[in-house]
Design a protein around this motif. Structure first.
Motif, PDB file in Angstrom:
ATOM      1  N   ASP A  65     -18.643  13.742 -14.268  1.00  0.00           N
ATOM      2  CA  ASP A  65     -19.741  12.782 -14.132  1.00  0.00           C
ATOM      3  C   ASP A  65     -19.217  11.410 -13.686  1.00  0.00           C
ATOM      4  OD1 ASP A  65     -18.668  11.605 -16.369  1.00  0.00           O
ATOM      5  OD2 ASP A  65     -20.352  12.052 -17.692  1.00  0.00           O
ATOM      6  N   GLY A  66     -20.115  10.486 -13.496  1.00  0.00           N
ATOM      7  CA  GLY A  66     -19.759   9.161 -12.992  1.00  0.00           C
ATOM      8  C   GLY A  66     -18.771   8.426 -13.880  1.00  0.00           C
ATOM      9  N   PHE A  67     -18.932   8.578 -15.195  1.00  0.00           N
ATOM     10  CA  PHE A  67     -18.013   7.895 -16.113  1.00  0.00           C
ATOM     11  C   PHE A  67     -16.604   8.464 -15.986  1.00  0.00           C
ATOM     12  CE2 PHE A  67     -22.152   7.204 -18.239  1.00  0.00           C
ATOM     13  CZ  PHE A  67     -22.158   5.821 -18.155  1.00  0.00           C
ATOM     14  N   GLY A  68     -16.538   9.770 -15.750  1.00  0.00           N
ATOM     15  CA  GLY A  68     -15.242  10.429 -15.546  1.00  0.00           C
ATOM     16  C   GLY A  68     -14.514   9.818 -14.349  1.00  0.00           C
ATOM     17  N   VAL A  69     -15.281   9.502 -13.319  1.00  0.00           N
ATOM     18  CA  VAL A  69     -14.696   8.898 -12.120  1.00  0.00           C
ATOM     19  C   VAL A  69     -14.064   7.552 -12.472  1.00  0.00           C
ATOM     20  CG1 VAL A  69     -15.222   7.901  -9.859  1.00  0.00           C
ATOM     21  CG2 VAL A  69     -16.301  10.055 -10.566  1.00  0.00           C
ATOM     22  N   LEU A  70     -14.822   6.727 -13.212  1.00  0.00           N
ATOM     23  CA  LEU A  70     -14.323   5.384 -13.542  1.00  0.00           C
ATOM     24  C   LEU A  70     -13.076   5.447 -14.422  1.00  0.00           C
ATOM     25  CD1 LEU A  70     -17.517   3.234 -14.090  1.00  0.00           C
ATOM     26  CD2 LEU A  70     -16.265   3.765 -12.002  1.00  0.00           C
ATOM     27  N   ASP A  74      -7.463   3.411 -11.797  1.00  0.00           N
ATOM     28  CA  ASP A  74      -6.724   2.261 -12.302  1.00  0.00           C
ATOM     29  C   ASP A  74      -7.661   1.048 -12.360  1.00  0.00           C
ATOM     30  OD1 ASP A  74      -5.040   0.227 -12.828  1.00  0.00           O
ATOM     31  OD2 ASP A  74      -3.864   0.379 -10.980  1.00  0.00           O
ATOM     32  N   PRO A  75      -7.797   0.419 -13.537  1.00  0.00           N
ATOM     33  CA  PRO A  75      -8.758  -0.680 -13.679  1.00  0.00           C
ATOM     34  C   PRO A  75      -8.546  -1.785 -12.648  1.00  0.00           C
ATOM     35  CG  PRO A  75      -7.863  -0.069 -15.818  1.00  0.00           C
ATOM     36  CD  PRO A  75      -7.121   0.738 -14.797  1.00  0.00           C
ATOM     37  N   GLU A  76      -7.306  -1.972 -12.211  1.00  0.00           N
ATOM     38  CA  GLU A  76      -6.998  -2.991 -11.201  1.00  0.00           C
ATOM     39  C   GLU A  76      -7.695  -2.686  -9.870  1.00  0.00           C
ATOM     40  OE1 GLU A  76      -4.987  -5.856 -11.597  1.00  0.00           O
ATOM     41  OE2 GLU A  76      -5.355  -5.275 -13.681  1.00  0.00           O
ATOM     42  N   GLN A  77      -7.823  -1.390  -9.593  1.00  0.00           N
ATOM     43  CA  GLN A  77      -8.377  -0.966  -8.298  1.00  0.00           C
ATOM     44  C   GLN A  77      -9.881  -0.747  -8.341  1.00  0.00           C
ATOM     45  OE1 GLN A  77      -6.271   2.597  -7.239  1.00  0.00           O
ATOM     46  NE2 GLN A  77      -4.664   1.436  -6.188  1.00  0.00           N
ATOM     47  N   LEU A  78     -10.443  -0.946  -9.530  1.00  0.00           N
ATOM     48  CA  LEU A  78     -11.849  -0.587  -9.716  1.00  0.00           C
ATOM     49  C   LEU A  78     -12.789  -1.418  -8.837  1.00  0.00           C
ATOM     50  CD1 LEU A  78     -12.713   1.653 -11.646  1.00  0.00           C
ATOM     51  CD2 LEU A  78     -13.423  -0.111 -13.256  1.00  0.00           C
ATOM     52  N   VAL A  81     -19.395  -1.486  -9.401  1.00  0.00           N
ATOM     53  CA  VAL A  81     -20.103  -0.212  -9.533  1.00  0.00           C
ATOM     54  C   VAL A  81     -21.596  -0.439  -9.772  1.00  0.00           C
ATOM     55  CG1 VAL A  81     -20.328   1.915 -10.857  1.00  0.00           C
ATOM     56  CG2 VAL A  81     -18.062   0.945 -10.449  1.00  0.00           C
ATOM     57  N   ILE A  82     -22.413   0.217  -8.969  1.00  0.00           N
ATOM     58  CA  ILE A  82     -23.858   0.247  -9.227  1.00  0.00           C
ATOM     59  C   ILE A  82     -24.228   1.679  -9.581  1.00  0.00           C
ATOM     60  CG2 ILE A  82     -26.162  -0.070  -8.221  1.00  0.00           C
ATOM     61  CD1 ILE A  82     -24.935  -2.223  -6.403  1.00  0.00           C
ATOM     62  N   PHE A  83     -24.630   1.871 -10.828  1.00  0.00           N
ATOM     63  CA  PHE A  83     -25.011   3.228 -11.237  1.00  0.00           C
ATOM     64  C   PHE A  83     -26.390   3.581 -10.707  1.00  0.00           C
ATOM     65  CE2 PHE A  83     -21.684   2.582 -14.409  1.00  0.00           C
ATOM     66  CZ  PHE A  83     -21.095   3.834 -14.446  1.00  0.00           C
ATOM     67  N   THR A  84     -26.549   4.836 -10.313  1.00  0.00           N
ATOM     68  CA  THR A  84     -27.880   5.315  -9.917  1.00  0.00           C
ATOM     69  C   THR A  84     -28.123   6.610 -10.686  1.00  0.00           C
ATOM     70  OG1 THR A  84     -27.048   6.693  -8.123  1.00  0.00           O
ATOM     71  CG2 THR A  84     -27.594   4.420  -7.571  1.00  0.00           C
ATOM     72  N   THR A  85     -29.120   6.599 -11.541  1.00  0.00           N
ATOM     73  CA  THR A  85     -29.340   7.796 -12.370  1.00  0.00           C
ATOM     74  C   THR A  85     -30.793   7.884 -12.838  1.00  0.00           C
ATOM     75  OG1 THR A  85     -28.741   8.859 -14.460  1.00  0.00           O
ATOM     76  CG2 THR A  85     -28.523   6.490 -14.373  1.00  0.00           C
ATOM     77  N   ALA A  94     -22.790   1.980 -19.434  1.00  0.00           N
ATOM     78  CA  ALA A  94     -22.496   1.510 -18.069  1.00  0.00           C
ATOM     79  C   ALA A  94     -22.160   0.024 -18.070  1.00  0.00           C
ATOM     80  CB  ALA A  94     -23.691   1.780 -17.160  1.00  0.00           C
ATOM     81  N   PHE A  95     -22.946  -0.774 -18.801  1.00  0.00           N
ATOM     82  CA  PHE A  95     -22.687  -2.215 -18.800  1.00  0.00           C
ATOM     83  C   PHE A  95     -21.454  -2.572 -19.620  1.00  0.00           C
ATOM     84  CE2 PHE A  95     -27.132  -2.356 -17.317  1.00  0.00           C
ATOM     85  CZ  PHE A  95     -26.900  -3.077 -16.159  1.00  0.00           C
ATOM     86  N   GLU A  96     -21.125  -1.709 -20.593  1.00  0.00           N
ATOM     87  CA  GLU A  96     -19.857  -1.905 -21.315  1.00  0.00           C
ATOM     88  C   GLU A  96     -18.680  -1.789 -20.353  1.00  0.00           C
ATOM     89  OE1 GLU A  96     -21.142  -0.301 -25.749  1.00  0.00           O
ATOM     90  OE2 GLU A  96     -19.868   0.935 -24.482  1.00  0.00           O
ATOM     91  N   LEU A  97     -18.878  -0.964 -19.344  1.00  0.00           N
ATOM     92  CA  LEU A  97     -17.819  -0.786 -18.335  1.00  0.00           C
ATOM     93  C   LEU A  97     -17.986  -1.791 -17.196  1.00  0.00           C
ATOM     94  CD1 LEU A  97     -17.763   3.114 -18.195  1.00  0.00           C
ATOM     95  CD2 LEU A  97     -15.969   1.646 -19.103  1.00  0.00           C
ATOM     96  N   HIS A  98     -18.766  -2.857 -17.481  1.00  0.00           N
ATOM     97  CA  HIS A  98     -18.974  -3.944 -16.511  1.00  0.00           C
ATOM     98  C   HIS A  98     -19.630  -3.471 -15.226  1.00  0.00           C
ATOM     99  CE1 HIS A  98     -16.701  -6.344 -19.270  1.00  0.00           C
ATOM    100  NE2 HIS A  98     -15.729  -5.458 -19.230  1.00  0.00           N
ATOM    101  N   ALA A  99     -20.564  -2.573 -15.356  1.00  0.00           N
ATOM    102  CA  ALA A  99     -21.319  -2.161 -14.171  1.00  0.00           C
ATOM    103  C   ALA A  99     -22.044  -3.375 -13.622  1.00  0.00           C
ATOM    104  CB  ALA A  99     -22.327  -1.079 -14.535  1.00  0.00           C
ATOM    105  N   LEU A 100     -22.138  -3.421 -12.313  1.00  0.00           N
ATOM    106  CA  LEU A 100     -22.811  -4.533 -11.662  1.00  0.00           C
ATOM    107  C   LEU A 100     -24.320  -4.406 -11.826  1.00  0.00           C
ATOM    108  CD1 LEU A 100     -22.075  -6.872  -9.555  1.00  0.00           C
ATOM    109  CD2 LEU A 100     -23.033  -5.287  -7.897  1.00  0.00           C
TER     110      LEU A 100
END
Lengths: 128, 374
Positions: A65-70, A74-78, A81-85, A94-100
């Motif tokens: 799933d999308g979270f698996g991708v994130l 590497d957090p440096e390369q992240l 992200v705009i989630f669509t679901t 999603a926002f905990e992971l700083h989703a835009l």
């Protein structure tokens, strides 16, 4: 931010959902589409290779799933992200992971442009 | 505790009813047939003995009537015939015992001091006729009791079936409101609107049909396979637009099977299960095979998929899913033991769900009615 256009990757297992975003992005002359992926694994490879500025990421996809991708990147390369679901329940995570942004399907063009405006602001801030 | 209490309750009611009958008979015979010689105590004693004896015998008669029930069925005519000698015997046994008791305790001490044999001679005839009538009334009462009990049981069964249907409907509705389905479908439509208005138009119509068909027939327990297939077509057409090349469906439906009846909304959960396990989790194209045929008085429906089957999953129960257990429960309530519902792994991979129910068609039912009327 890289000089020139903003690069965007579209990740969704449903073809129609990808086409919608592609269509919206094509209207925007600041944006270049870095590709489309229909699953998590190819998305990881694409992100690592092309380092897009923005990723439109579906949550529920086959195998990963999308979270698996994130998590796999590497957090440096992240990228941004705009989630669509279709699910509301993943928003907090999603926002905990700083989703835009978090686009709930079905979303319309106005909501999409809104998300793009936010994305551009955030990318500009980063650049400065 | 409650069981014991209700047992006592029944015993007291039973005893009470026979006591009331005995006393009523005593009063009636005393008032109607009284002359200066008869005493109320004599009448009471005679009639209470008479009916308590019947109370004891009625327990045996109950067992007999339960075993050989008379029904409105030409095949059970035998039981009606069987009741005749048995009721006569009961009456005879009762009368013989009654006279013996009356003789032993009363008659032999009174003039003209008759022998038991003389008593049988003079009293058996009249008492016997009355006893035959009483025996018949008891048998009728027992049958009324059975009939009432069956009626209650079938009412309970009906309401259980209704509850299951409501549950299936609720599940189908929930499935539609499930983000996976409704919101993703709406999003697909939203995309289509921008590029292919005609296709979007069709999909909205299908979604409308699908919602309407779920809400329709809400009171109808049984629908034809044809109706159930229409519903499946709607559902699958929507999934087809969403999944595109990933989903292909092959139908093999015998024309003769279409008139067969099934519980409403029984197939959709099975097909949905196949979509969720064989199509949604994979990017490679998958196939769902739906076949139906009429076979030896049964309607046989198979839903096969090219998914992982049950072997690759640690908990096979997952694959059977809640949806399928609800399907099984509804089949059991509709057909009793007369159905088959099984899942099997296919040799080439994937799962096969097989459903077999007694074939009940519209034309069949009509010809039966015509036969009955003729």
């Amino acid at each position: 931010m890289k000089p020139g256009k903003i690069t965007a990757l579209i990740v969704d297992d449903e073809a129609l959902a990808r086409r919608f975003i592609r269509r919206m992005l094509k209207e925007d002359h600041d944006v270049e589409i870095a590709g489309e992926c229909n699953d998590g694994k190819s998305a990881i490879a694409r992100i690592q290779k092309h380092k897009p500025d923005i990723v439109f990421l579906d949550v529920q996809m086959p195998a990963m799933d999308g979270f698996g991708v994130l998590e796999a990147i590497d957090p440096e390369q992240l990228p941004e992200v705009i989630f669509t679901t279709a699910y509301e329940k993943y928003a907090v995570r999603a926002f905990e992971l700083h989703a835009l942004d978090y686009l709930l399907k079905p979303f319309d063009q106005i909501r999409f442009r809104d998300a793009m405006r936010h994305a551009k602001e955030r990318l500009n801030q980063r650049q400065q | 505790m409650r069981g014991v209490k209700s047992k006592w309750h029944w015993a007291l009611t039973f005893f009470g009813i026979w006591t009331v009958v005995g006393i009523s008979f005593s009063l009636i015979s005393f008032l109607l047939l009284a002359n200066e010689k008869t005493k109320l105590t004599d009448s009471l004693r005679y009639n209470l003995v008479h009916f308590y004896l019947w109370a004891a015998l009625s327990l045996l008669l109950f067992q007999f009537s339960r075993r050989f029930r008379v029904e409105f069925n030409p095949l059970k005519f035998r039981n009606l015939l069987l009741h005749i000698p048995v009721l006569l015997s009961f009456a005879a046994v009762h009368q013989i015992t009654q006279i013996a008791i009356f003789w032993y305790f009363t008659l032999r001490f009174r003039p003209p001091f008759p022998s038991l044999r003389q008593c049988y001679h003079s009293y058996f005839g009249i008492g016997f006729y009355l006893d035959v009538i009483i025996a018949a009334l008891i048998a009728i009462a027992v049958h009324a009791l059975f009939y009432y009990r069956d009626l209650r049981a079938s009412e309970r069964e009906q309401s259980l079936l209704r509850a299951r249907l409501a549950e299936a409907q609720l599940k189908a509705l929930k499935m539609q409101l499930h983000p996976h389905f409704l919101f993703n479908t709406l999003h697909s439509i939203s995309s289509l609107v921008l590029e292919d208005a005609a296709k979007a138009n069709t999909m909205i119509a299908r979604l409308g049909d699908f919602l309407r068909l779920t809400l329709d027939n809400s009171e109808q327990q049984m629908v034809t396979l044809k109706e159930e297939m229409e519903f499946l077509h709607c559902y699958l057409e929507i999934e087809q637009v969403r999944f595109g090349d990933r989903l292909s469906v092959v139908f093999e439906i015998e024309a003769g099977a279409l008139s067969g009846h099934l519980p409403h909304l029984i197939l959709q959960p099975v097909v949905e299960n196949a979509v969720q396990h064989a199509i949604a989790p994979r990017l490679t194209p998958g196939r769902i095979n739906i076949s139906a045929k009429r076979m030896d008085g049964f309607l046989r429906i198979a839903v096969g998929d090219t998914g992982p089957g049950t072997l690759s999953v640690n908990k096979p129960a997952d694959r059977h899913g809640l949806g399928l257990s609800n399907v099984r429960a509804r089949l059991r309530e509709t057909y009793g033991g007369q159905f088959r519902f099984e899942t099997e792994n296919k040799l080439e991979g994937g799962l096969n769900v097989i459903m077999e129910v007694p074939f009940k068609g519209e034309t069949n039912r009509r010809s039966q009615v015509a036969e009955a009327e003729a």
